[in-house]
Design an enzyme around this catalytic site. Sequence first.
Site, PDB file in Angstrom:
ATOM      1  N   SER A   1       0.851  -1.197   0.000  1.00  0.00           N
ATOM      2  CA  SER A   1       0.000   0.000   0.000  1.00  0.00           C
ATOM      3  C   SER A   1       0.886   1.245   0.000  1.00  0.00           C
ATOM      4  CB  SER A   1      -0.878   0.016   1.258  1.00  0.00           C
ATOM      5  OG  SER A   1      -0.053   0.250   2.398  1.00  0.00           O
TER       6      SER A   1
ATOM      7  N   ASN B   1      -8.626  -9.804  -0.357  1.00  0.00           N
ATOM      8  CA  ASN B   1      -7.545  -9.046   0.297  1.00  0.00           C
ATOM      9  C   ASN B   1      -7.571  -9.207   1.811  1.00  0.00           C
ATOM     10  OD1 ASN B   1      -7.033  -8.077  -2.236  1.00  0.00           O
ATOM     11  ND2 ASN B   1      -7.225  -5.913  -1.686  1.00  0.00           N
ATOM     12  N   ILE B   2      -6.404  -9.532   2.356  1.00  0.00           N
ATOM     13  CA  ILE B   2      -6.308  -9.751   3.807  1.00  0.00           C
ATOM     14  C   ILE B   2      -5.065  -9.059   4.352  1.00  0.00           C
ATOM     15  CG2 ILE B   2      -5.980 -11.525   5.595  1.00  0.00           C
ATOM     16  CD1 ILE B   2      -7.490 -13.421   3.546  1.00  0.00           C
ATOM     17  N   ASP B   3      -5.281  -8.134   5.246  1.00  0.00           N
ATOM     18  CA  ASP B   3      -4.175  -7.431   5.896  1.00  0.00           C
ATOM     19  C   ASP B   3      -4.354  -7.488   7.421  1.00  0.00           C
ATOM     20  OD1 ASP B   3      -2.171  -5.757   6.710  1.00  0.00           O
ATOM     21  OD2 ASP B   3      -2.781  -4.031   5.524  1.00  0.00           O
TER      22      ASP B   3
ATOM     23  N   GLY C   1      -9.954  -2.908   8.162  1.00  0.00           N
ATOM     24  CA  GLY C   1      -9.654  -2.761   9.579  1.00  0.00           C
ATOM     25  C   GLY C   1     -10.291  -3.808  10.474  1.00  0.00           C
TER      26      GLY C   1
ATOM     27  N   SER D   1     -10.714  -9.458   6.043  1.00  0.00           N
ATOM     28  CA  SER D   1     -10.197 -10.178   7.214  1.00  0.00           C
ATOM     29  C   SER D   1     -11.364 -10.654   8.064  1.00  0.00           C
ATOM     30  CB  SER D   1      -9.302  -9.255   8.050  1.00  0.00           C
ATOM     31  OG  SER D   1      -8.025  -9.165   7.453  1.00  0.00           O
TER      32      SER D   1
ATOM     33  N   ASP E   1      -1.443  -1.676  -3.843  1.00  0.00           N
ATOM     34  CA  ASP E   1      -2.778  -1.700  -3.248  1.00  0.00           C
ATOM     35  C   ASP E   1      -3.267  -0.259  -3.052  1.00  0.00           C
ATOM     36  OD1 ASP E   1      -4.944  -2.990  -2.063  1.00  0.00           O
ATOM     37  OD2 ASP E   1      -4.048  -2.953  -0.051  1.00  0.00           O
TER      38      ASP E   1
HETATM   39  P1  13P Z   1      -8.597  -5.993   5.870  1.00  0.00           P
HETATM   40  O1  13P Z   1      -8.394  -4.738   6.651  1.00  0.00           O
HETATM   41  O2  13P Z   1      -9.949  -6.570   6.129  1.00  0.00           O
HETATM   42  O3  13P Z   1      -7.523  -7.010   6.110  1.00  0.00           O
HETATM   43  O4  13P Z   1      -8.542  -5.610   4.313  1.00  0.00           O
HETATM   44  C1  13P Z   1      -7.313  -5.486   3.659  1.00  0.00           C
HETATM   45  C2  13P Z   1      -7.442  -4.884   2.305  1.00  0.00           C
HETATM   46  O5  13P Z   1      -8.504  -4.750   1.735  1.00  0.00           O
HETATM   47  C3  13P Z   1      -6.192  -4.455   1.649  1.00  0.00           C
HETATM   48  O6  13P Z   1      -6.452  -3.800   0.438  1.00  0.00           O
HETATM   49  O1  G3H Z   2      -6.445  -1.495   2.353  1.00  0.00           O
HETATM   50  C1  G3H Z   2      -5.652  -1.105   3.193  1.00  0.00           C
HETATM   51  C2  G3H Z   2      -4.553  -2.000   3.661  1.00  0.00           C
HETATM   52  O2  G3H Z   2      -4.964  -2.701   4.792  1.00  0.00           O
HETATM   53  C3  G3H Z   2      -3.291  -1.230   3.862  1.00  0.00           C
HETATM   54  O3  G3H Z   2      -3.352  -0.466   5.002  1.00  0.00           O
HETATM   55  O4  G3H Z   2      -2.657   1.853   4.408  1.00  0.00           O
HETATM   56  O5  G3H Z   2      -2.385   1.002   6.722  1.00  0.00           O
HETATM   57  O6  G3H Z   2      -0.919   0.148   4.896  1.00  0.00           O
HETATM   58  P1  G3H Z   2      -2.260   0.719   5.267  1.00  0.00           P
HETATM   59 ZN    ZN Z   3      -8.270  -2.682   0.463  1.00  0.00          ZN
END
Ligand code: 13P
Ligand code: G3H
Ligand code: ZN
Length: 337
Positions: A56, A278-280, A200, A238, A93
């Site tokens: 990102s 997508n999973i962060d 989030g 997530s 991203d």
């Molecule tokens: P989450 O915050 O649900 O993991 O989503 C991540 C995401 O969409 C990254 O682009």
């Molecule tokens: O979609 C967002 C991702 O979770 C990236 O988050 O901007 O905090 O790196 P970030």
């Molecule tokens: Zn996203």
Amino acid sequence: MISFKELGLVNTRKMFESALERKFAVPGYNINNLEQLQAIIIGCGESQSPVIIQISQGARAYANQTMLRYLGQGGVEMAKELGFNIPIALHLDHGNSFDLCKSCIDSGFSSVMFDGSHLPYEENIKITTQVVEYARERDVSVEGELGILAGIEEHVKSEEHHYTDPEQVEDFVTRTGLKELWSNSNCAGSLAIAIGTSHGAYKFKVEKEEDIPELRFDILEDVRKRLGNFPIVLHGSSSVLKKYVDMINQNGGALEKAFGIPEEQLRKATQFGVSKINIDTDGRLVVTAMVRKYLAEHPNHFDPRQYLGPARQELIEMIKRKNKVVLGSAGQAKYIN
Ligand code: 13P
Ligand code: G3H
Ligand code: ZN
């Protein structure tokens, strides 16, 4: 200027072709540091899953954009050394400008997202089109977005969901060239849609898990019908696993009413033709939970390897499990060539 092809990366075309045909979703896992990357390579390598490593703007600012590009390349080399034969894409991203997308394409990314979802519709079309034209010449895939996710979407904050309007999707993918990119090029066009997911750890304003609403599968179905065989992407996916939220809270954290998308719903989305998930946040929660627990149990330890090592291992396990039981991407690498 360097092409992703020189780095051993691939674009998302073949992954998505296979995902659509075999009904699974390719994981888009975000990285900001070395341990996350290692966990993704090992987790996806051991489960023989294709993977999209996502960077990102926030990650670029945190870790240095050049460093992250080399990390991506390092991930490919590490996978080779460990004998993993999996396709790896490097993806921007939530890119917010043409210049950012161009800079990533020029520095070796194999896929970029232009997120113009918060812009007026015509402006979103205009810039997405520019990105598609630039990317196409270089065989780089492009993800567009229609509909705003609630929560924090990079620089965009939205209190409410603005679901994707299915009536707009055909017009959008046609006029931006995303459709043409998918039907007639060496790379992929794809579209992120809003059906009730959000970024989030606080995805729903509910008191308990049972009150989490269903995703709008009706919108997904409608979009699928209108787009046909075209890759659809879900962001904000997530599950905010209770195990790790509890571990954080038991070790000095204070995450209250943190809820995510139930795994069964994500699984169901893959059966409706979602090709990328997508999973962060889930990875962030695992690392924080493990680090908090380790440091609480070992107050006299101070070597980052001591607490990051177990966090990385748990992240590997989480990735393998997700690939297997949620995304269905485990074991799919051998069908992609
Ligand atoms: P989450 O915050 O649900 O993991 O989503 C991540 C995401 O969409 C990254 O682009
Ligand atoms: O979609 C967002 C991702 O979770 C990236 O988050 O901007 O905090 O790196 P970030
Ligand atoms: Zn996203």
